[in-house]
Design an enzyme around this catalytic site. Structure first.
Site, short mmCIF file in Angstrom:
data_model
loop_
_atom_site.label_atom_id
_atom_site.label_comp_id
_atom_site.label_asym_id
_atom_site.label_seq_id
_atom_site.Cartn_x
_atom_site.Cartn_y
_atom_site.Cartn_z
N SER A 1 35.97 40.89 44.68
CA SER A 1 35.74 40.31 43.35
C SER A 1 35.50 38.81 43.46
CB SER A 1 36.89 40.65 42.39
OG SER A 1 38.11 40.16 42.85
N TYR B 1 52.52 43.55 47.49
CA TYR B 1 53.01 44.82 46.94
C TYR B 1 51.77 45.67 46.66
CZ TYR B 1 57.77 43.14 46.63
OH TYR B 1 59.02 42.69 46.95
N ARG B 2 51.14 46.09 47.74
CA ARG B 2 49.87 46.77 47.61
C ARG B 2 49.87 48.15 48.27
NH1 ARG B 2 45.55 43.26 50.95
NH2 ARG B 2 44.16 44.49 49.63
N ALA C 1 37.71 30.45 51.03
CA ALA C 1 36.54 29.78 51.60
C ALA C 1 35.54 30.80 52.14
CB ALA C 1 36.98 28.83 52.71
N GLY C 2 36.06 31.82 52.83
CA GLY C 2 35.17 32.83 53.41
C GLY C 2 34.43 33.61 52.35
N ASP C 3 35.09 33.91 51.25
CA ASP C 3 34.43 34.65 50.18
C ASP C 3 33.37 33.78 49.51
OD1 ASP C 3 36.19 36.74 50.76
OD2 ASP C 3 37.66 36.01 49.30
N ASP D 1 41.57 31.46 44.26
CA ASP D 1 40.48 32.06 45.03
C ASP D 1 39.13 31.87 44.34
OD1 ASP D 1 42.61 32.99 46.50
OD2 ASP D 1 41.93 35.06 46.54
#
Lengths: 319, 319, 319, 319, 319, 319
Positions: free
Chosen positions: F39, F107-108, F256-258, F294
């Site tokens: 996203s 918590y995934r 940063a990578g996204d 993000d």
């Protein structure tokens, strides 16, 4: 001689409370509290001057440490807590629509506490207590948790530790039939049972407090909470109704039952009559709902005495 | 001609209010307000259009500056405030259990204000006022504070400044007997006395408003606050009861008495009848409790008029 | 076939809400919400499962983007929103004296939305809807806004789009005579009119719901809100009173009318009887006031059904 | 004898600062501060011990009262402030991307302050000051504000009040050509001019400090700010560069220029040499940027002395 | 066998930290932490796996309870804490100008802790420890506190408990000459002394680490902190310099010395060489300054090992 | 013609960020953000003007709705999102030690998104896009997620949708060997691969960018991120290094990578040269780290152009 008054165990979670009264998706301010029926009772008893041990399996993470520090900070013995890297500490969120319209959202499935297993029990520790406090939440968490409860019962029986059982039925955690059968099995072993009226009804199939109490058996002490009206109790020698204390403002309805349990157990430890112990339970429950949070409103000994005597009310301004 | 309507002095402290309704040890959010009976009255009077001077001894620290700026910002003359390096500014904390169940914790012992001494008084300044307002808090703070109060009375007497005295008994600060003897001594010198019913009872040993008023003497104006029921007044020529204004919701009960004093004094300065001044006092007191904080709810002149006329209520939504 | 159930347009502003119940000048904590009658209705309808388009002119600034994202996030079509560099997005502040004693302060004069003009209308878009929802706020914002409303009416008429009109009289925005004449002109073109009792009285000069409804004409559907008592409706074939739902606690009185409109329109779109649609309106309105904020308390479809059936109340603790 | 050291006037707005470093559309926490070049200078001068008057036209709303109380609280004379019901108090928002990457969003168009007009000036008040401080912001706000500035200049000239002029060019408020012509007209009347290097360049068309100073004329005192490098000054008898103070960490770059002006004017009022006054300006400017907010970091007299002597730095931990 | 590794005692206060970097008078958001040199060391040691007892005299108020719960929560034995109604718990405020420019304001005069007296000591408790940790703060608090320190020394000597002494000179609490004479008296009795370079200089009148160490006597272990450069140590058999760990960002400089003490004592308890213990001290100190708060950044055992080995740095992002 | 520029899918979680820089167990203030690599890329692309679809499986709870509304609010098509009652929405917590020293707690496990399965894919939807963006996180979440990824690849291949693959190796979610084998399998099918240097090394066993790129095959476009130094790219026809943009202050290194991926894909969609697309990626990445969160710092089109041209820097104060 018994070293501890009470031992209890079960899951305590970090609670993230919404600061604003808005649906959770719109609220952007949260603060931390803790929530767990057994640690509520432990802290409640400690405040009233009893020696209490509580333990659980905690995630090896900041939330596990927070719970541990919080409960240890209250003076409860936490020496049997176990940390695990296998699963995180359970957490939950509280959504506030209004002061008394709340919803909670759990992140507790497969939590650290659900990994509790019979091997985690220290027999000597349980044996060192006068009372073992159990709730119906723990057996609902996982099969190993269920086994742990029955193993604890076995230890208690062997070591003449009285068992106090609060059904605390949570149908979000297991289905009704399963719950009923397991909880009845525990109730059979308990010395003192503390159901709410609706819980008593679900377990016994009966509707009248007297009949519900009879269902569990005359040799047991059964104390049935009837909301603001107080409670009905029945033991080998005594029975009757104990009126509740008037509550001027319910700030947070959660935690009343745990406060009640702490008050009753405290009365029993003080060798009070059942009537008097139930009155004590009613008082602690009433004080607990006058404060936000599960444990924040639990009274200290002197506060409870003053409240029972009517010296202090919940509406005083002290200046 | 008198340059100032009223001069008052006494300790104002910084108040740290809990944001959350939790016992102080669990609450982790605080905001700053100020609290002090005399500055409450000063600000209340200023909002109603009168010229007022207030002073105190303040710590030479950020909290002293905060108090100074706050009160000066309200338009009160603070030119006689004194800073000291000898002691810090007094502070206190407010613990909120529920909207009306509050506790306060003081850090005021040996505070800057307790160092106030007769030498700190500017005779010309007091002489320039029509009314000197005194409370029973100041003489409880320290021996030098007590001397300062009596020195101020002496100055007022000499310069034809009327003395309004609000007993404000604080038994946390001194013992009952000492309090009684000093406060009665001050009352003897006062022109107008504003006790609460319980204060009147404590000072006079009588229980009926009429008898309490008689106790203080017929040549004085005595106005006795009877909570939500209003007040009883008795002066040389008038006497009677004045009903209180209905308060739909008590948001913060603290500050009602100071609001009452501000209203009464304002009426007197406007040369209203005592009846009318007391009604004004009742109205300001009622408005003060509808808002959190000691001074935040004190009305401005036009708001008070509208409230008295019933044009605005405390439950309006203005959109 | 119509692609959208409802199209509406008008000003939505960013609302800065005081966190503390203090006069705005003393409060130092604000959070962001949004407020706008038309977007409230749009979001309310979307939650109930209808397809809705809303548009406005927004400032090309963070607040314009916030509004756009908020409403688009709710699933409302915002494709016709226009950004302008000519003026900032309107904002307002909410001052809370107590839960129900509120004041608002607008910064909306010459706002971006007030620049809306007939050229901003996309005829095909309006034509694609079953219902055009209009309020009496938009024509009060500026002459070009007024023209835009009439242009929209013209488009609706031409394309067989039903017009629902909620007068929403805001006397802060224009004077009474001007308001009356413009709103009556709009009412004349509307198929369904949703005045409050006081609005109906102001527009018609009559006091009785039945007479007010008659005033607007028998060929229209007129639904008159009578506060907590419910509503009176009158259409070509039906008429009668619909009792309101009991509201246990008013958390935020603002937004009730918009919720009502959303409920009524939803009922109409579902081809319910007027009686049933009005009941739906009453229910949504009752649910909206149980939550802080204009849109936060608007129910989703399943919640509304449960509330109407009485399955859920506003006082439940769900654990 | 002059009663006030300095009089200044202009718009002060309430500033809503983002608590979180997030774009404004994502930030949900705001706190209140104030911002206004002239009141910054006034407060800066007051902290350094000078008597100062500041006035503006304020909205008759909580934000107007907040500004008034804040500035009066600081000890600045605000007796000439005027309230209006015609327009709201101007406000603005501060967006923080990082400590030094900021954006502001104004709601000041047609604000109360923009309604200032020559009739609002009290000639005696201005005449009572040694120095009239003006900025280039006020004439940009509205035609009546512009006239007010020129009327004030006229009064100053007539009453031997020295004029200090800080161009403070805000191209968001007017276009460059208009700004240039008006500001030059004001500069012509000023005794002391305080441009930034870029402002000097824009007004004079020259790039070198010496040449810019010459442009304004040898009979004036011109002090040109050259950022962290310090400043160049030129007066009838003196000229030269004054190095800036090292700034270890820029916490908030806004307000440096106003601090500089306060320092310079303070030096002049103390009859220091221009060199020394500029050094004082550099010091106040350096201290101002070490603190968040426009006025919060402005030093008190004793702090400034210690900073200039190097006794305290901005990196001390005092325990 | 010794039951406890270390016993320490002294004043711990509640710290109210400003959330915003603004002078205290402008900041309106505070949160709670705790601060106290001895409890910092106790918590530091506990985290590194040692058994530690800490005690103090606490006010019988929410802040006393908060401190007690916090420290007990960390796993430190607090069983010897005493509550008093005679005085309130000491508190202080932290003002943040920038990350490293801090000021503190104390409310500790006549605090509960200052009432500590020799009778409060439990001889068996002190005797049960391997090490008694003392700081130079306690004797500065009051005459009875001073006597308590010397009584504790006497007990330690009698029971072969090693004394570690950290001078922690606080000239805000007493005058230099008095401080020097008392601290030297304590130093004479200590086995291990941990002065900062400036403290060593003040106490010995010498400037070179080697000479300072000599001054205290060759039979003692003296470890002199030289800021970021590390430390010099000298014991009967060893001496030398130990380089500090690089600190990439000082988040909070307070607490470094206490962390150092905890690290050194931990090394000693582990029977490490003095060199190795000092290195451990340097590491804990470096880690402590990378986190806001006195104790929040103190490492757990495994974190310290990783930091010493260079496996983790203070700049990692762990995802 | 393709209706959408890009389709992507994967887990987005609610992020609870600590307001204070304290270990999570001590921090008591949290605010909500969202986090999810796919996203992030979708929002980044949407801000740059592209049409993007993102979907996931969300819990039927407030956090699922929050995520949905947030992303839909940004203008991303979310029409293919699926709600489930089987599992809650994944969440995580961010612990801030300092600006750049962060830890996250997930918590995934068994979250709603982990239930994504091939049947949840809408073939027509994927087919309607020019580019399918995939990350190496999704296949790590669960076996059904892994199958979903391969099913999506199959659909893409069949419908001439280009595949962009960002390995995003998360060793917290699966073991290295498993990760390597699955990611290489995906890489084989991808048209464009965007590994970080360390990821490239792990997948290829080689250390030099050129060799890593060769490993993946000459017919692919491989772009290797080399941190602040920029990136190396190699495609059929072009290859080379592209220098990074200087970053004055890293506010939040996450995202940063996204941002880089969004920039590169945007360049490709605009038919720029690979060199130019990588430069665009570098720029978006550099801008992303200048803002907390993000997605909050992802630039809009015009901002990116200005940043690339150097017109705006990250240190500007705009007033």
């Amino acid at each position: 001689m018994k070293e501890l008054d009470v031992v209890t165990f079960g899951e305590t979670m970090v609670l993230f409370t919404s600061e604003l009264m808005l649906p959770l998706e719109y609220n952007d301010r949260f603060y931390k509290q803790i929530g767990g029926a057994e640690s509520n009772v432990a802290i409640g008893l400690r405040r009233l001057g009893h020696s209490v041990g509580w333990f659980s399996k905690l995630g090896n993470d900041p939330f596990g440490r927070y719970i541990h520090k919080f409960i240890r900070g209250e003076g409860v013995d936490t020496s049997r807590c176990i940390y695990t890297d296998e699963a995180p500490t359970g957490i939950f969120f509280k959504e506030k629509y209004s002061a008394t319209n709340l919803k909670v959202y759990y992140y507790r499935k497969n939590s650290a506490a659900s990994l509790l297993s019979p091997d985690d029990l220290d027999e000597d520790y349980i044996a060192s207590a006068k009372i073992l406090h159990l709730t119906g939440i723990t057996p609902a968490l996982s099969p190993t948790c269920r086994e742990t409860v029955f193993k604890a019962i076995e230890i208690a029986k062997k070591n003449e530790v009285k068992i106090v059982f609060d059904p605390n039925i949570r149908l979000k955690l297991w289905d009704k039939e399963k719950a009923k059968s397991v909880l009845l099995e525990i109730a059979k072993e308990a010395d003192i049972i503390l159901p709410g009226l609706d819980e008593g009804e679900m377990l016994s199939g009966r509707k009248i407090p007297e009949e519900i109490a009879d269902f569990f058996g005359k040799e047991k002490t059964v104390i049935i909470k009837i909301g603001e009206k107080g409670a009905y109790y029945q033991s080998k020698n005594e029975s009757g109704y104990v009126e509740g204390f008037p509550v001027s403002q319910i700030v947070d309805p959660v935690g009343a039952g745990d406060g009640f349990a702490a008050g009753v157990i405290s009365g029993i430890l003080r060798n009070e009559s059942i009537y008097s112990a139930v009155k004590r339970g009613n008082a602690v429950g009433a004080m607990a709902v006058g404060m936000s949070g599960d444990v924040e409103g639990l009274p200290r000994s002197e506060e409870l005495e003053e409240f029972i005597k009517g010296v202090i009310s919940l509406q005083d301004v002290k200046r």
